[in-house]
Scaffold this motif. Structure first.
Motif, PDB file in Angstrom:
ATOM      1  N   LEU A 179       0.808  -1.206   0.000  1.00  8.44           N
ATOM      2  CA  LEU A 179       0.000   0.000   0.000  1.00  8.44           C
ATOM      3  C   LEU A 179       0.852   1.271   0.000  1.00  8.44           C
ATOM      4  O   LEU A 179       0.342   2.359  -0.236  1.00  8.44           O
ATOM      5  N   ALA A 180       2.152   1.158   0.261  1.00  9.14           N
ATOM      6  CA  ALA A 180       3.021   2.331   0.303  1.00  9.14           C
ATOM      7  C   ALA A 180       3.237   2.878  -1.105  1.00  9.14           C
ATOM      8  O   ALA A 180       3.426   2.111  -2.051  1.00  9.14           O
ATOM      9  N   PRO A 181       3.228   4.194  -1.286  1.00  3.08           N
ATOM     10  CA  PRO A 181       3.501   4.750  -2.622  1.00  3.08           C
ATOM     11  C   PRO A 181       4.876   4.351  -3.148  1.00  3.08           C
ATOM     12  O   PRO A 181       5.036   4.095  -4.335  1.00  3.08           O
ATOM     13  N   VAL A 182       5.869   4.306  -2.261  1.00  3.60           N
ATOM     14  CA  VAL A 182       7.212   3.842  -2.614  1.00  3.60           C
ATOM     15  C   VAL A 182       7.503   2.638  -1.727  1.00  3.60           C
ATOM     16  O   VAL A 182       7.641   2.763  -0.513  1.00  3.60           O
ATOM     17  N   GLN A 183       7.608   1.475  -2.334  1.00  5.43           N
ATOM     18  CA  GLN A 183       7.797   0.254  -1.561  1.00  5.43           C
ATOM     19  C   GLN A 183       9.251   0.003  -1.200  1.00  5.43           C
ATOM     20  O   GLN A 183       9.540  -0.655  -0.199  1.00  5.43           O
ATOM     21  N   LEU A 184      10.168   0.514  -1.990  1.00  8.35           N
ATOM     22  CA  LEU A 184      11.575   0.253  -1.737  1.00  8.35           C
ATOM     23  C   LEU A 184      12.388   1.478  -2.128  1.00  8.35           C
ATOM     24  O   LEU A 184      12.171   2.058  -3.202  1.00  8.35           O
ATOM     25  N   ALA A 185      13.285   1.901  -1.250  1.00  8.99           N
ATOM     26  CA  ALA A 185      14.168   3.039  -1.494  1.00  8.99           C
ATOM     27  C   ALA A 185      15.612   2.562  -1.440  1.00  8.99           C
ATOM     28  O   ALA A 185      16.015   1.886  -0.491  1.00  8.99           O
ATOM     29  N   VAL A 186      16.381   2.897  -2.457  1.00 12.41           N
ATOM     30  CA  VAL A 186      17.785   2.507  -2.552  1.00 12.41           C
ATOM     31  C   VAL A 186      18.625   3.719  -2.193  1.00 12.41           C
ATOM     32  O   VAL A 186      18.486   4.785  -2.807  1.00 12.41           O
ATOM     33  N   LEU A 187      19.492   3.584  -1.202  1.00  9.00           N
ATOM     34  CA  LEU A 187      20.327   4.682  -0.727  1.00  9.00           C
ATOM     35  C   LEU A 187      21.793   4.354  -0.988  1.00  9.00           C
ATOM     36  O   LEU A 187      22.422   3.599  -0.230  1.00  9.00           O
ATOM     37  N   PRO A 188      22.386   4.865  -2.058  1.00  6.21           N
ATOM     38  CA  PRO A 188      23.826   4.643  -2.278  1.00  6.21           C
ATOM     39  C   PRO A 188      24.649   5.425  -1.264  1.00  6.21           C
ATOM     40  O   PRO A 188      24.301   6.545  -0.875  1.00  6.21           O
ATOM     41  N   LEU A 189      25.747   4.827  -0.815  1.00  5.34           N
ATOM     42  CA  LEU A 189      26.595   5.478   0.182  1.00  5.34           C
ATOM     43  C   LEU A 189      27.546   6.489  -0.429  1.00  5.34           C
ATOM     44  O   LEU A 189      28.070   7.342   0.273  1.00  5.34           O
ATOM     45  N   GLY A 190      27.795   6.395  -1.727  1.00  3.18           N
ATOM     46  CA  GLY A 190      28.702   7.308  -2.385  1.00  3.18           C
ATOM     47  C   GLY A 190      28.412   7.400  -3.860  1.00  3.18           C
ATOM     48  O   GLY A 190      27.631   6.613  -4.420  1.00  3.18           O
ATOM     49  N   PRO A 191      29.024   8.352  -4.556  1.00  4.88           N
ATOM     50  CA  PRO A 191      28.780   8.493  -5.997  1.00  4.88           C
ATOM     51  C   PRO A 191      29.188   7.264  -6.791  1.00  4.88           C
ATOM     52  O   PRO A 191      28.604   6.974  -7.838  1.00  4.88           O
ATOM     53  N   GLU A 192      30.203   6.541  -6.304  1.00  3.75           N
ATOM     54  CA  GLU A 192      30.646   5.376  -7.058  1.00  3.75           C
ATOM     55  C   GLU A 192      29.619   4.247  -7.043  1.00  3.75           C
ATOM     56  O   GLU A 192      29.731   3.296  -7.827  1.00  3.75           O
ATOM     57  N   GLN A 193      28.599   4.317  -6.185  1.00  7.99           N
ATOM     58  CA  GLN A 193      27.568   3.292  -6.111  1.00  7.99           C
ATOM     59  C   GLN A 193      26.283   3.693  -6.824  1.00  7.99           C
ATOM     60  O   GLN A 193      25.283   2.982  -6.730  1.00  7.99           O
ATOM     61  N   ALA A 194      26.298   4.808  -7.534  1.00 10.19           N
ATOM     62  CA  ALA A 194      25.079   5.296  -8.188  1.00 10.19           C
ATOM     63  C   ALA A 194      24.608   4.330  -9.275  1.00 10.19           C
ATOM     64  O   ALA A 194      23.411   4.054  -9.404  1.00 10.19           O
ATOM     65  N   ASP A 195      25.538   3.774 -10.068  1.00  5.65           N
ATOM     66  CA  ASP A 195      25.140   2.861 -11.141  1.00  5.65           C
ATOM     67  C   ASP A 195      24.537   1.584 -10.571  1.00  5.65           C
ATOM     68  O   ASP A 195      23.522   1.071 -11.083  1.00  5.65           O
TER      69      ASP A 195
END
Length: 345
Positions: A179-195
């Motif tokens: 029921l959540a509008p966003v079910q999963l949020a991905v939080l990269p720890l640094g710019p190198e993990q953006a991809d």
């Protein structure tokens, strides 16, 4: 949609005056009406499985006595036959409800019951021969002639308010993750993990999960933040005295509270300027910048010994009380504390 409901029948989100309907109207030929009703019932069942809603019963709402229904008995019979056919083909048991039909035609009401035992209608399917005739609607058939269409009213989850009310009662406020509008949020720890974060979010979207990548521009709770990531703010306490600002008149003492809008300096002491509390009329603004606190005072290495005081005896005047007298110990033969009629401070 707005409906003028009487105040006595309003209740929470289950029955309101401003309604957000999940409704559709399908225009089809009379031969297609039964298939459209069957498809609507299958769509309702799929939506209920996705939401975890269990229908309690199916009600075939028929007209009752009275003059509020459209006066075309033959059209009522045709519409009722189409609804009964769809229910029979799907193998759904139903109950007839006389007097529950709409003014223009019969309908199938899908009833639900909340944990408190209250029943309500969440979804409906209606067959309407009356309104296409009233509005003069027609279509050209394969034979080149004009024919009257049939309108199928389809409400999958009824009103949004009633659906939300049922979910609140069913889950008790502990809503499931779907029921959540966003079910999963991905939080990269640094710019190198953006991809890698973007790839994970794309994989979740392929699995029908609502996912987002939260970058550094969205912010994050830091060590100086309070609960839920909000910065800590000063809160006034009813037990603590609010801080005071120094008087700007030069009297050398604290002035009024910085919380007040305008306070006179009533606690000033004589100073070099000669101003006293009686003649100091300086007014302080409501918000004054507090002075920067200096270094903390160091306690003396050899503190003075505590002052010894004589023990205090109970004050007796016919009854024992919690008051004390400094006249000395009680002696019944001498006019000591018993002759003292003034309570000690």
């Amino acid at each position: 949609m707005y409906r003028s409901e009487r105040s006595g029948v309003l209740g929470g989100l289950s029955r309101v005056r401003a309604i957000r309907l999940n409704d559709a109207h399908v225009f089809c030929t009379p031969e297609q009406a039964a298939a459209e009703v069957r498809g609507a019932l299958e769509l309702i069942a799929a939506a209920y499985r996705a939401m975890g809603v269990v229908p309690s019963r199916y009600r075939l709402s028929l007209p009752g006595p009275g003059g509020k229904y459209a006066a075309r008995p033959e059209l009522w019979e045709r519409a009722t036959a189409i609804l009964v056919r769809a229910l029979t083909e799907l193998g759904l048991p139903y109950e007839e409800g006389v007097g529950e039909a709409a003014f223009y035609g019969p309908k199938i009401d899908v009833q639900v019951v909340d944990p408190a035992g209250r029943e309500s209608t969440l979804s409906t399917v209606q067959v309407d021969f009356h309104q296409p005739e009233r509005f003069g609607l027609h279509y050209v058939g394969a034979d080149g002639a004009r024919h009257r269409p049939v309108m199928v009213h389809r409400s999958v989850v009824g009103s949004v308010e009633r659906a939300v009310a049922h979910l609140v009662e069913r889950h008790g406020g502990a809503f499931p993750a779907w029921l959540a509008p966003v079910q999963l949020a991905v939080l990269p720890l640094g710019p190198e993990q953006a991809d890698a974060a973007a790839a994970l979010a794309a994989r979740c979207l392929e699995l029908d999960l609502r996912a987002e990548v939260l970058g550094a521009e969205r912010g994050s709770p830091g060590p100086g933040c309070g609960r839920r990531g909000r910065p800590r703010t000063w809160r006034w306490s009813a037990r603590a005295r609010p801080p005071t600002a120094p008087c700007r008149c030069g009297c050398g003492t604290a002035g009024g509270s910085v919380r007040s809008r305008s306070t006179r300096c009533c606690r000033a002491s004589p100073s070099a300027s000669g101003r006293t509390p009686s003649n100091c009329g300086e007014r302080h603004p409501g918000r004054v910048t507090l002075p920067t606190p200096g270094p903390a005072a160091v306690p003396p290495q050899n503190p003075p010994p505590p002052v010894s005081r004589p023990p205090r005896t109970p004050f007796i005047q016919g009854l024992f009380t919690d008051r004390t007298c400094a006249a000395g110990p009680f002696d019944p033969s001498s006019p000591g504390p018993s002759a003292c009629h003034t309570p000690s401070p």
